[in-house]
Design a protein around this motif. Structure first.
Motif, short mmCIF file in Angstrom:
data_model
loop_
_atom_site.label_atom_id
_atom_site.label_comp_id
_atom_site.label_asym_id
_atom_site.label_seq_id
_atom_site.Cartn_x
_atom_site.Cartn_y
_atom_site.Cartn_z
N GLU A 1 -22.77 109.96 34.06
CA GLU A 1 -23.09 109.33 35.34
C GLU A 1 -24.16 108.26 35.17
O GLU A 1 -25.25 108.36 35.74
CB GLU A 1 -23.60 110.38 36.32
N PRO A 2 -23.88 107.20 34.40
CA PRO A 2 -24.94 106.22 34.12
C PRO A 2 -25.46 105.51 35.37
O PRO A 2 -26.66 105.22 35.47
CB PRO A 2 -24.28 105.23 33.16
N GLY A 3 -24.62 105.28 36.36
CA GLY A 3 -25.06 104.62 37.58
C GLY A 3 -26.08 105.43 38.36
O GLY A 3 -27.00 104.89 38.98
N ARG A 4 -25.94 106.74 38.33
CA ARG A 4 -26.86 107.62 39.05
C ARG A 4 -28.28 107.55 38.48
O ARG A 4 -29.25 107.76 39.18
CB ARG A 4 -26.35 109.06 38.97
N TYR A 5 -28.39 107.27 37.18
CA TYR A 5 -29.70 107.28 36.52
C TYR A 5 -30.22 105.88 36.18
O TYR A 5 -31.18 105.74 35.44
CB TYR A 5 -29.62 108.14 35.24
N ALA A 6 -29.59 104.85 36.74
CA ALA A 6 -30.04 103.48 36.48
C ALA A 6 -31.51 103.32 36.87
O ALA A 6 -31.93 103.75 37.94
CB ALA A 6 -29.17 102.49 37.26
N ASN A 7 -32.28 102.76 35.97
CA ASN A 7 -33.71 102.49 36.16
C ASN A 7 -34.58 103.74 36.25
O ASN A 7 -35.73 103.66 36.68
CB ASN A 7 -33.96 101.58 37.36
N SER B 1 -31.38 101.78 31.05
CA SER B 1 -31.01 100.41 31.43
C SER B 1 -29.50 100.19 31.46
O SER B 1 -29.05 99.06 31.50
CB SER B 1 -31.67 99.42 30.46
N GLY B 2 -28.73 101.27 31.43
CA GLY B 2 -27.28 101.14 31.49
C GLY B 2 -26.62 102.02 30.45
O GLY B 2 -27.22 102.99 29.97
N SER B 3 -25.40 101.67 30.10
CA SER B 3 -24.66 102.41 29.09
C SER B 3 -23.71 101.45 28.39
O SER B 3 -23.46 100.34 28.86
CB SER B 3 -23.89 103.57 29.72
N PRO C 1 -25.89 106.15 26.56
CA PRO C 1 -26.91 105.64 27.49
C PRO C 1 -27.83 104.69 26.72
O PRO C 1 -28.12 104.91 25.54
CB PRO C 1 -27.68 106.89 27.91
#
Length: 171
Positions: A47-53, A123-125, A138
């Motif tokens: 879930e890379p979008g959930r943990y962005a920044n 910072s993304g994936s 990640p």
């Protein structure tokens, strides 16, 4: 009177012993920020979008260093951290991630197999491969990092054990 004194000494010995053992462990090297999340690289990969920044404090074993024109990337197999933020590499891994470092990183200073702890921001994936299998890594922009020496990995581990029988220890 003697029995009462013995009880007081015994009751005081246990807390004192626990306090002494706790004092042996070094303090964590990085303080979590208000934005720090407690999660693992494999969860972030799903879930890379959930943990962005999100800020993370992760550690593990270095697999490879790649130097690019304006930054370097360190591929790391993530491991759980102990209370002093040292990677516990004797258990199962948490998945792989890529630490993005500004500028040039000398691969001699960050050798494959070395243990590292870092603080940074997701910072993304990126998709890639481990062997021939597809993999989602990640990406973590590194703010601070620490390479662990063998002496640091063993410091804070008291040479105390309890048990029955005969044992031999060689260091």
């Amino acid at each position: 009177m003697r029995k009462r004194l013995a009880n007081v000494l015994i009751r005081g010995a246990l807390p004192a012993s626990l306090l002494a053992l706790a004092a042996c462990a070094p303090a964590p090297i990085y303080k979590p920020s208000a934005n720090t999340v407690v999660t693992t690289p494999d969860v972030v990969a799903h879930e890379p979008g959930r943990y962005a920044n999100a800020d993370v404090i992760w550690g593990g074993r270095i697999v490879d260093v790649r130097n690019l024109p304006d930054h370097s990337e360190i591929e790391i197999v993530g491991y759980p951290l102990d209370s002093s933020q040292r990677p516990k590499a004797d258990g199962g891994g948490w998945g792989r991630f890529i630490a993005v470092m500004p500028g040039y990183v000398e691969s001699f200073d960050y050798p494959a197999g070395a243990l590292i702890t870092l603080a940074g921001r997701v910072s993304g994936s990126r998709t890639g491969e481990v062997g021939q299998a597809g993999y989602v890594y990640p990406l973590v922009g590194v703010a601070q990092s620490h390479l662990w020496t063998a002496a640091e990995m063993h410091s804070g581990h008291p040479n105390v054990s309890f048990g029955l029988g005969v044992g031999v220890g060689i260091r």
